[in-house]
Scaffold this motif. Structure first.
Motif, PDB file in Angstrom:
ATOM      1  N   VAL A 213       2.218  -6.120  -8.187  1.00  0.00           N
ATOM      2  CA  VAL A 213       2.236  -5.260  -6.999  1.00  0.00           C
ATOM      3  C   VAL A 213       3.558  -4.492  -6.933  1.00  0.00           C
ATOM      4  O   VAL A 213       3.586  -3.283  -6.697  1.00  0.00           O
ATOM      5  CB  VAL A 213       2.014  -6.096  -5.715  1.00  0.00           C
ATOM      6  CG1 VAL A 213       2.343  -5.276  -4.474  1.00  0.00           C
ATOM      7  CG2 VAL A 213       0.573  -6.580  -5.645  1.00  0.00           C
TER       8      VAL A 213
ATOM      9  N   GLY B 171       5.523  -3.756  -9.446  1.00  0.00           N
ATOM     10  CA  GLY B 171       5.525  -2.755 -10.514  1.00  0.00           C
ATOM     11  C   GLY B 171       4.680  -1.557 -10.159  1.00  0.00           C
ATOM     12  O   GLY B 171       5.008  -0.416 -10.497  1.00  0.00           O
ATOM     13  N   TYR B 172       3.576  -1.825  -9.457  1.00  0.00           N
ATOM     14  CA  TYR B 172       2.640  -0.750  -9.104  1.00  0.00           C
ATOM     15  C   TYR B 172       3.241   0.180  -8.065  1.00  0.00           C
ATOM     16  O   TYR B 172       3.077   1.398  -8.144  1.00  0.00           O
ATOM     17  CB  TYR B 172       1.357  -1.388  -8.574  1.00  0.00           C
ATOM     18  CG  TYR B 172       0.295  -0.407  -8.132  1.00  0.00           C
ATOM     19  CD1 TYR B 172      -0.675   0.043  -9.021  1.00  0.00           C
ATOM     20  CD2 TYR B 172       0.246   0.061  -6.815  1.00  0.00           C
ATOM     21  CE1 TYR B 172      -1.651   0.928  -8.620  1.00  0.00           C
ATOM     22  CE2 TYR B 172      -0.722   0.948  -6.410  1.00  0.00           C
ATOM     23  CZ  TYR B 172      -1.678   1.377  -7.310  1.00  0.00           C
ATOM     24  OH  TYR B 172      -2.646   2.256  -6.912  1.00  0.00           O
ATOM     25  N   ILE B 173       3.949  -0.409  -7.097  1.00  0.00           N
ATOM     26  CA  ILE B 173       4.469   0.402  -5.990  1.00  0.00           C
ATOM     27  C   ILE B 173       5.544   1.374  -6.477  1.00  0.00           C
ATOM     28  O   ILE B 173       5.623   2.504  -6.002  1.00  0.00           O
ATOM     29  CB  ILE B 173       5.013  -0.536  -4.876  1.00  0.00           C
ATOM     30  CG1 ILE B 173       3.847  -1.223  -4.183  1.00  0.00           C
ATOM     31  CG2 ILE B 173       5.825   0.248  -3.866  1.00  0.00           C
ATOM     32  CD1 ILE B 173       4.256  -2.275  -3.190  1.00  0.00           C
TER      33      ILE B 173
END
Lengths: 160, 439
Positions: A39, A41-43
């Motif tokens: 999460v 890394g995604y943001i």
């Protein structure tokens, strides 16, 4: 088990229940990390390709820019300001106010560059002369190039 | 002694929060919750699993919102950006898409188990109604979310799906325009589905889910009639919750396994769910939608719409002077309504005598079923499909026989018709889905 029981057992090896509780806590913690890592890394947004353009040809001719006026143009991902001084000289700066990044504009009445957001003022050399801006506007180099086969001149702005 | 009377104990922080938030009251409420233990207790875990998968949908949906851009020129590109450029973007999108499918599957099992165990009995009628409402909300979620990547498949699936209401007389054209935001499926439809998918449906679902869970908490778990409990009930906290957690982790494991292994051969062939829905097809983004391209060959809706797709395909264009589509839509509409009414029709399961309403509604449903069977027989015989005609006659005979048995049932005893009818519906749905997968 009450609090006082726990006090009594301090220092002795863990009971089966405490051991299993510990395992469970570790498993839940591992799950939380396994969720939080992707999460996080995604943001974080992926790197946008930064414009490497060292110079830009403005979409209007030098002759269109009258004395004591200015226009905002696009330089890669950021705005630039080209102005013609009352004396007729062409100059270009970054149009990003050094205070909080608003886009500045040319104010013909004062023959200065102003920032509408918080009342910052820059003179015709880009120096911060009034209001909150802490630094001068970064200056660009302006060159003129005769238009191919046509009349007038292109304005070529490049990084200093 | 209750925990609230232990108020002065605990750390200062706990006392501070408890005094202001009333946490111990909440803990008491959950602490008193108990779960009966018997041979059907297994089915209690499916609701929890559905809740878990719903939470996965909420979390991954919010993450997708950070990069997704609605609009015909940007939607497909932004999803492509998510799966190719954003770190873990492929995982988040796959989770959202596969978890949605698993959620439908788990919800169907939950719905089926509640139906066959007759957990909708008094006083849980409204738990059934809100649960069924959630089921239809999830179907709408699936339908609206399918369009958002704006790829070829989504475009045609939505064109076909939004065309169905046109069969309804008088208001059909208006409904199609309302759903699409215009006469055709365009960027306006995408905006509309986006708003539906990320704002309207989540708001409605939050309300329905809140009521559903509050009712489950209020009434506790239903013990099926005639089932002996194995012993004292299990405390919800922590015993049942920890077992529930096993279900959650199992769902998560299945989810991750499908996402990581199923799209690639030879692993894909090993998984039975591959036969049900095609993860590869779910995970591929496909071509960008082009309203002026021909529909691709072999185009099919999601597996949970296949039964409807196959039924509408099998219906003749003209059924006794009525449009085939209309007959299908009418049958499914009445079927959905009947499902909502189950607890109010099956009063015998609660030990209640039939009411005026249950007699009237039950009679009306039987008449409707008979009319449908007559229509099917007539139109199938007309088309020379004798197998279909025989099925129509058998259906009519089944309904008449059932009515006869129902009249001889002593009032207040549970009807055997309800489960029998349920299995008939399950057989129809599974049969149609299998036909749809194979064709």
């Amino acid at each position: 088990m009450t609090e006082s029981d726990k006090e009594d057992r301090r220092g002795s090896p863990p009971t089966r229940r405490e051991f299993v509780d510990g395992l469970l806590t570790c498993a839940l913690g591992a799950t939380a990390i396994a969720v939080a890592f992707p999460v996080a890394g995604y943001i974080v947004p992926p790197d946008a390709p930064e414009s490497q353009d060292a110079s830009v040809v403005l979409p209007f001719a030098a002759e269109e820019l009258l004395p004591n006026s200015g226009r905002v143009f696009r330089f890669g991902n950021e705005p630039g300001l080209v102005l013609r001084t009352p004396a007729g000289e062409l100059r270009a700066f970054s149009a990003r106010c050094t205070h909080l990044s608003c886009t500045v504009q040319y104010a013909p009445e004062q023959s200065r560059v102003s920032c509408a957001c918080h009342g910052g003022w820059f003179d015709l050399s880009g120096r911060n002369v009034a209001g909150p801006p802490p630094r001068p506007l970064p200056a660009f180099v302006v060159n003129l190039r005769r238009r191919a086969g046509g009349e007038g001149h292109d304005i070529v702005v490049s990084r200093a | 002694m209750t925990s609230s009377s232990r108020g002065p104990e605990g750390s200062p922080l706990r006392r501070f929060l408890d005094e202001r938030l009333g946490l111990s009251a909440l803990r008491d409420l959950i602490g008193h919750k108990q779960v009966p233990v018997h041979r059907h207790s297994f089915w209690y875990y499916w609701g929890g699993m559905a809740l878990f998968l719903f939470l996965v949908q909420v979390a991954t949906g919010i993450l997708l919102l950070l990069y997704y851009r609605p609009g015909p020129t940007e939607a497909w590109e932004s999803v492509q950006f998510i799966v190719t450029r954003v770190r873990w973007g492929w995982l988040v999108r796959s989770l959202h898409s596969i978890s949605a499918n698993l959620l439908m599957l788990v919800v169907l099992v939950h719905l089926g188990s509640v139906f066959f165990l007759r957990a909708y009995r008094r006083p849980r009628e409204l738990t059934w109604v809100t649960g069924l409402g959630l089921f239809f909300l999830f179907i709408t979620f699936g339908f609206s979310g399918y369009l958002l990547p704006w790829n070829e498949l989504a475009f045609f699936a939505t064109s076909v799906g939004t065309e169905i209401p046109r069969a309804i007389p008088v208001v059909g054209d208006f409904l199609v325009r309302l759903v699409r935001g215009g006469p055709e499926v365009t960027g306006a439809t995408l905006s509309r589905f986006y708003g539906l998918h990320v704002a309207i449906l989540p708001a409605l679902t939050t309300v329905a889910l809140g009521i559903h869970l509050a009712l489950v908490q209020k009434h506790g778990m239903s013990v099926p009639g005639g089932v002996r409990e194995k012993g004292p009930p299990m405390p919800f906290l922590p015993n049942f919750l920890l077992r529930d957690l096993i279900g959650w982790f199992a769902a998560l494991a299945v989810l991750i396994t499908i996402i990581v292994l199923a799209p690639t051969a030879p692993f894909g062939a090993l998984f039975p769910f591959d036969a049900l829905f095609d993860p590869k097809h779910l995970l591929e983004l496909g071509e960008k939608a082009d309203p002026f391209a021909s529909a691709p060959v072999g185009i099919k809706p999601e597996w949970y719409f296949l039964f409807m797709f196959e039924t509408l395909k099998a219906l003749p264009a003209d059924v006794a002077g009525l449009e085939g589509e209309l007959v299908g839509v009418l049958a499914f509409g009445v079927g959905a309504l009947a499902l909502f009414l189950v607890p109010f029709l099956d009063r015998g399961a609660s030990g209640l005598p039939p009411s005026r309403f249950s007699r009237l509604a039950g009679g009306a449903l039987a008449l409707f079923g008979l009319a449908m069977c007559a229509l099917a027989t007539w139109s199938m015989a007309h088309a020379g499909r004798w197998l279909g005609a025989a099925a129509g006659v058998a259906g009519a005979a089944w309904i008449l026989g059932a009515l006869l048995l129902e009249c001889r049932r002593p009032p207040g005893s549970a009807s055997r018709l309800v489960p029998a009818f349920g299995w008939l519906v399950v057989a129809f749905l599974v049969g149609m889905t299998v036909v749809g997968r194979l064709s």
